[in-house]
Design an enzyme around this catalytic site. Structure first.
Site, mmCIF file in Angstrom:
data_model
loop_
_atom_site.group_PDB
_atom_site.id
_atom_site.type_symbol
_atom_site.label_atom_id
_atom_site.label_comp_id
_atom_site.label_asym_id
_atom_site.label_seq_id
_atom_site.Cartn_x
_atom_site.Cartn_y
_atom_site.Cartn_z
ATOM 1 N N GLU B 44 0.836 -1.205 0.000
ATOM 2 C CA GLU B 44 0.000 0.000 0.000
ATOM 3 C C GLU B 44 0.878 1.265 0.000
ATOM 4 O OE1 GLU B 44 -2.446 -0.092 3.449
ATOM 5 O OE2 GLU B 44 -3.625 1.677 2.911
ATOM 6 N N LYS B 116 -8.859 2.935 -2.145
ATOM 7 C CA LYS B 116 -9.258 2.147 -0.971
ATOM 8 C C LYS B 116 -10.657 2.569 -0.520
ATOM 9 C CE LYS B 116 -7.156 1.132 3.587
ATOM 10 N NZ LYS B 116 -5.920 1.439 4.365
ATOM 11 N N CYS B 152 -5.671 -3.311 1.777
ATOM 12 C CA CYS B 152 -5.549 -3.387 3.236
ATOM 13 C C CYS B 152 -6.888 -3.570 3.955
ATOM 14 C CB CYS B 152 -4.797 -2.157 3.742
ATOM 15 S SG CYS B 152 -3.922 -2.428 5.303
#
Lengths: 575, 575
Positions: B44, B116, B152
Site C-alpha cells: 500500500e 481504498k 488493506c
C-alpha cells in the site's frame, strides 16, 4: 406568537471534572431560573469538557458520564430549577459506540438524548475516531413551542439536521457548540448560523464553550438570531456569561402524524412537555448585543485565557521563565501578568558573557513595570564547565548556554513549584530556530502560535492600551525596538540565520497557513533562494516542533494540533 | 486451469522519497520479471511511503505523486518489464479529495486506478482525515485470468469489496497492505485473509510493507493463500523479499454484461489486457513458506528494524547515549549494535557521586563486549555547580544529575553528529518515572514500548541467542540481575518509588492495554492501594509522555500514537 425566555450559559468547564462541571451547570441553571428563563442551553459536552480525545474510548469514563447526566437531572430539580428545560452536552454511549450527545433535562428527568450527526475529522477534530454519528432528532414542545436541537457541526451542513427539523416543523432551534477560537472566526460563525435560521425560518440560539483546554481556547461569543437571521443578542468573548433573550417564536400547528417520522434519513421524535403558553410577560427592555473585540484585543484575550486555564486547570498557581530583555519573553511576561497576576510571575535573568547590557536592564525594567518577581542567575561559570570539559565550540557551545538556562529553570520549578513557560514564537518554531532542551524547555508556550511580526504588534498594542487607561506600558520600549538576537555569540543577530522577519513571516504564512507550493510562492514575488531556504528549514524542523510544548492556537494551522506531518520525511517542496 | 506466476515485492520505501521509491519499484519489478513473474504486487502506498499523514493535504505533494506514478509506468517499460502487470500503491486525488490508491501499470501505461474503500480511523490510523473512500473496483484480465485488487482494510470487511469482487466474478485477488507490526499480529492476518479467500473462492496474494516509519514498523510477512485458504507461500518478516508463487486460478467464463456493474454499492469495471493463456510451464518446485519468528525474536527484530530505519532515514549514521550499567541502556546498546553495527554506537558513562562501582564496570564491560565506542565523563562537578548556586536539595537535586547528563549528550551530539537515543522503557514512561530533559533526552527511544519485565526477558533471550551461535553474550550478567536503581541519591532503588515491576507491569498491562477500570483491577486480585497508586501515576503523566521521543511500537496501545489523552484532564479513575 408564543413567548419564551432562553438563557445561553456560556461556561468554562474543566475536562474530566464531572462533579465540578455538574456543580457549574446547577449554579448557572439556577441563575437562569432566577432570570426567568424557560430554557437554558449549555455548550457541547459541557458536563465532560471538550475535547475528551481517547477518554471517549475508556469504558469507565463513559459509564461515569452517563451516570453523571442522570444524577444531574435530579440535582437540578433539587436546586429548584427543574422547570427550566436544560440542554447539556455530555459523552454518551450505546452498543454502537460512544456518542457526542446532548441531554434535555426537565423536572428531574432526562427527557431526550440526541447524538451529534456530523462528526468533524479535520483540523483539530478527530470525532470519527471517538464517536458514532446520531440518527435521531428530538423535538420537545415546551409552553407550546417546538424546540429542536443540533450540535455544532450539524449546523454547518447544507440539507443536514437543520433542514430535517425545518421540514418536520419546529419553532426554535438551540445549538450547543464547542467551536475553538481562530482569528476572526466570529466573522464566519454568525453568517453561517444566520443563513441556517433563514433557511429553516426559525430563530437559532447558538451557545459556545469558553475557556482553555490544552492548546485549544474557546471564545464563547454565543448569540441568538431571529428567523430572518438578524442578530438578537450576543455574549462577550473569552468570559463566562449568561445571555438571556426573549423570543417570540411562531407556533407551528399541533403535531400531526407527518411531523414525526424520517426526514433526510434522520428519525424525528416528538415529546410534549407542556402545551400551555407562557402567561404574557414584558420582555427585557434592552437586548444585549456585545460588540466583537478588535483583532489585537481578541488575540490578546485568547492568549491570556489559554495561558490562565492551562496553568490553573493543571493545578499550578505560578509560572517561571527566562527574562532575556527580548520581545518574546517580554510579551510572554505581560500575558502571564494579565492572566495570573504579577505575583504569580517569576522572571529570571540568566546572562552569559554574550548578553548585552541593555538586555539585562530591559529585563529588570520589565519586571519593575509588571511588579512581578525577578532574580538574576548568571550562567557563565556553569557554561564554562561544559565548554571546558568537552572542548565545545560553535553551535555546540551556543546550545549549551540555552540548555544550562533550561536546567536552571527546571531546577527552580522543582524547588519552588512554578510551571515553566517557553517564550518561543511561531516563526522560530516553524523554522527550527531554537535549542531543543534549551529555550524550548517548559510545559506551555503562550505565544507558540504567534508569528514574530505579530508579537511586535501585540507588544505595541498592549502598551497603547495601557497608555489609554493611564497605566504604565508593561513592555520596555527597548525590547520592542532593538534588533532581535539570541545573544549566544558575540554580535549575533537573528538575521545571521534567518531572512528579515517581515519577509519570513510572509513566506511562512503562505507556506504553512496557505499550503502554497514553490511555484505559487515564486508567483507571489518572493526571491527563489529565500523560498528555498525557508521551505527547507520548515520541512526539516518537524522533530523539534513536536518536542515543543503546547501553546494556545489562534490560527487555522497551529503546529502540533492542526498540521500533523511525519518526522521521517524525505519529501522536499523544492527539488 | 490457467497458470500465472505472481511476485509479491515486500520492499522498504522511504516516506516522501518519490524518486527513490520509484527506483526501488523498477528494480524489484525487474527482478520479478527475471523470475518469470506475470504480475507483481507492491504494498500500500509504496511509491509515497505510508503513512503520509497531513502531507496528503498538501496540493504540491499530491501533484508530485500523481506525476510520479505516470512516469513510473514509462520507466518500467523502459526497464524491459512493461509486460509484467504491476500494482503500485500511491497517493492520488480528484475533485472529491485525496485517495489512498493503487495503480495497475502495464506496457508503459496506467491501466487502472482504484481507491481504498474502507478507511481505518482508529489506533494508529487517521485515514478519514486524509482520504476519501473509493467507489470503484477494477478487474483486469491478464492471460485470461481476471484479477481484482483490494487495499488493506478492504480485506477485513464482511460483505465488503472482496464480496463484491466475488459476486462480479474474479479468479485472483491481490491485496497491497501497510499493516503495522504488533506482537503476534501475524497470527491474526493469515486466518482473516484465508477466510476471505474461502468466501470468495479465489486465491489471495497479500503483500505487506516492510520497514520503519517514525514509531511504526512494518513487518512484511507477505503471503499467498489458495481458494481453500491454505497457505501457499510466505515471506520472512522484517526484511525486503520477493515472494514468487505459481498459481493456477480457475478461469471464470468470458465476461458477460452482468459481470460489470454495481455490486454492494461499488462499481466494478473490467479491462481485458490479454485473453490468451500463458503457455504451459513447469511451476517452481518448492513453494517458499517461511516460519514465523518466536515471540522474542519477532520483538527484537521489530525493535532493530525500527531503530535502524529511524536513524538512517533521518540521515544519521551513528547514535550516542548514556551507558549507566543498568538493564535499559544495556538492551538499547545491544539493539543499536545489531541495528547499526558496533562502530556506529557511542556509549558514555556519566557517573555521579551516587553511581555505584558495579554500574561503572558493567557499562565498560558492555562496551567491551559490543566492541562499540565508549568514554567516561563524570558529572559531579557540573552537578555541584547548580546545586551550590541554587541550594538544591531532594528531587530538584536528583533531577539536575539527569539533566546535566542530557546536556552532555546533546553537546556531544552537536559536536560529533550522532543521534541521541533515550533508553527509557514503557513502564517508567507509563508512570512518569523519568526526568524531563534528563534521561528522556533523545530523538528516538528504542524500547519505549517495552515493559520493564519484557526488557529483562529480551536481555536474557539475546544473550542465549549469542550463546547458541557461539558468540559472546552482549549484556553483562550483572546488568540483568542487579536491583534496578536510578542512582540519583545514596542507596536509592526503583522500589522506593514504584511497586515491584512484576506487579506494576501486570497492572499497567490491564489498565493501559486492556483499558480496565478500578473495579476490574480489584477483581483481578490487585491490592487496592497499589492500584490507586499506579493509576494516579499513569493519569497524571500524560505531559511527560507527550514530551518523550518516539519509539518503535510493538503493542496495541503504544504511548503517543495509539493512546491520545488530554494533558489537562481532571478525570481520575479512582475517586
Amino acid at each position: 406568537m408564543a413567548q419564551l425566555r432562553t438563557a445561553l450559559a456560556q461556561v468554562n468547564p474543566t475536562l474530566g471534572d464531572l462533579d465540578g462541571n455538574a456543580g457549574l451547570i446547577v449554579e448557572w441553571t439556577r441563575a437562569a431560573a432566577d432570570a426567568g428563563a424557560h430554557v437554558t442551553v449549555f455548550s457541547e459536552m459541557t458536563l465532560t469538557g471538550y475535547p475528551v480525545e481517547d477518554l471517549a474510548l475508556r469504558p469507565t469514563f463513559v459509564d461515569a458520564c452517563r451516570h453523571a447526566v442522570d444524577r444531574l437531572a435530579g440535582r437540578l430539580a433539587e436546586a429548584g430549577c427543574g422547570d427550566v428545560l436544560t440542554y447539556v452536552g455530555y459523552l454518551d454511549a450505546d452498543e454502537a459506540g460512544p456518542r457526542n450527545s446532548v441531554a434535555a433535562l426537565y423536572r428531574g428527568e432526562v427527557v431526550a438524548r440526541q447524538a451529534k450527526h456530523h462528526l468533524p475529522n479535520y483540523g483539530v477534530f478527530d470525532e470519527r475516531r471517538h464517536f458514532r454519528p446520531g440518527e435521531t432528532l428530538d423535538v420537545l414542545r415546551l409552553h407550546g413551542v417546538d424546540i429542536g436541537v443540533v450540535v455544532c457541526e450539524d449546523l454547518w451542513q447544507d440539507g443536514g439536521p437543520v433542514s430535517a427539523l425545518a421540514r418536520s416543523g419546529v419553532d426554535l432551534i438551540v445549538a450547543p457548540n464547542a467551536s475553538p477560537y481562530e482569528r476572526s472566526k466570529d466573522d464566519i460563525r454568525l453568517p453561517v448560523v444566520a443563513e441556517r435560521a433563514r433557511e429553516a425560518g426559525v430563530p437559532v440560539a447558538y451557545c459556545n464553550q469558553v475557556g482553555g483546554q490544552d492548546d485549544l481556547v474557546f471564545d464563547g461569543d454565543s448569540f441568538v438570531v431571529d428567523r430572518s437571521g438578524a442578530l438578537l443578542a450576543r455574549a462577550p468573548q473569552f468570559v463566562e456569561h449568561l445571555l438571556v433573550t426573549d423570543l417570540e417564536p411562531a407556533s407551528t400547528e399541533p403535531v400531526t402524524g407527518a411531523a414525526a417520522g424520517t426526514f433526510s434519513g434522520l428519525e424525528v421524535r416528538r415529546t410534549v412537555l407542556s402545551d400551555e403558553a407562557v402567561p404574557g410577560y414584558e420582555p427585557l427592555r434592552a437586548p444585549e448585543i456585545r460588540e466583537p473585540l478588535s483583532d489585537e484585543a481578541e488575540v490578546w484575550s485568547a492568549l491570556v485565557l489559554g495561558l490562565r486555564d492551562y496553568v490553573h486547570k493543571n493545578g499550578f498557581r505560578s509560572v517561571i521563565f527566562g527574562f532575556s530583555g527580548g520581545i518574546d519573553s517580554s510579551v510572554t511576561a505581560a500575558l502571564a501578568a494579565d492572566a495570573l497576576g504579577p505575583d504569580a510571575v517569576h522572571g529570571v535573568s540568566m546572562p552569559s558573557q554574550y548578553s548585552s547590557e541593555h538586555s539585562r536592564t530591559d529585563a529588570a525594567e520589565l519586571a519593575r513595570r509588571l511588579g512581578c518577581h525577578f532574580r538574576t542567575e548568571p550562567v557563565g561559570e556553569l557554561v564554562a564547565g561544559y565548554v571546558g570539559k568537552l572542548g565545545l565550540t560553535g553551535l555546540a557551545e551556543e546550545n549549551v548556554q540555552a540548555r544550562v538556562r533550561g536546567v536552571l529553570l527546571m531546577a527552580l520549578s522543582n524547588a519552588e513549584g512554578h510551571l515553566v513557560l517557553a517564550p518561543g514564537n511561531k516563526t522560530e518554531i516553524a523554522v527550527g530556530y531554537s535549542t531543543l532542551y534549551g529555550d524550548s524547555v517548559g510545559a506551555f508556550a503562550p505565544i507558540k502560535d504567534v508569528f514574530k511580526t505579530q508579537v511586535w504588534n501585540l507588544a505595541r498594542w498592549r502598551n497603547t492600551e495601557a497608555d489609554k487607561r493611564g497605566e504604565t506600558p508593561p513592555i520596555p520600549e527597548g525590547s520592542i525596538t532593538k534588533e532581535p538576537s539570541a545573544e549566544l555569540r558575540p554580535g549575533q543577530v537573528d538575521t545571521d540565520s534567518l531572512p528579515d522577519y517581515a519577509v519570513l513571516d510572509d513566506i511562512l504564512d503562505d507556506y504553512v497557513e496557505g499550503d502554497r507550493g514553490f511555484a505559487e510562492l515564486l508567483a507571489a514575488g518572493f526571491d527563489p533562494a529565500t523560498i528555498d531556504r525557508v521551505v527547507r528549514m520548515v520541512d526539516t524542523a518537524e522533530y523539534k516542533r513536536r518536542q515543543y510544548p503546547p501553546g494556545t492556537k489562534i490560527t487555522f494551522k497551529a503546529f502540533g494540533r492542526d498540521r500533523r506531518l511525519p518526522i521521517t520525511n524525505a519529501w522536499r517542496e523544492v527539488h
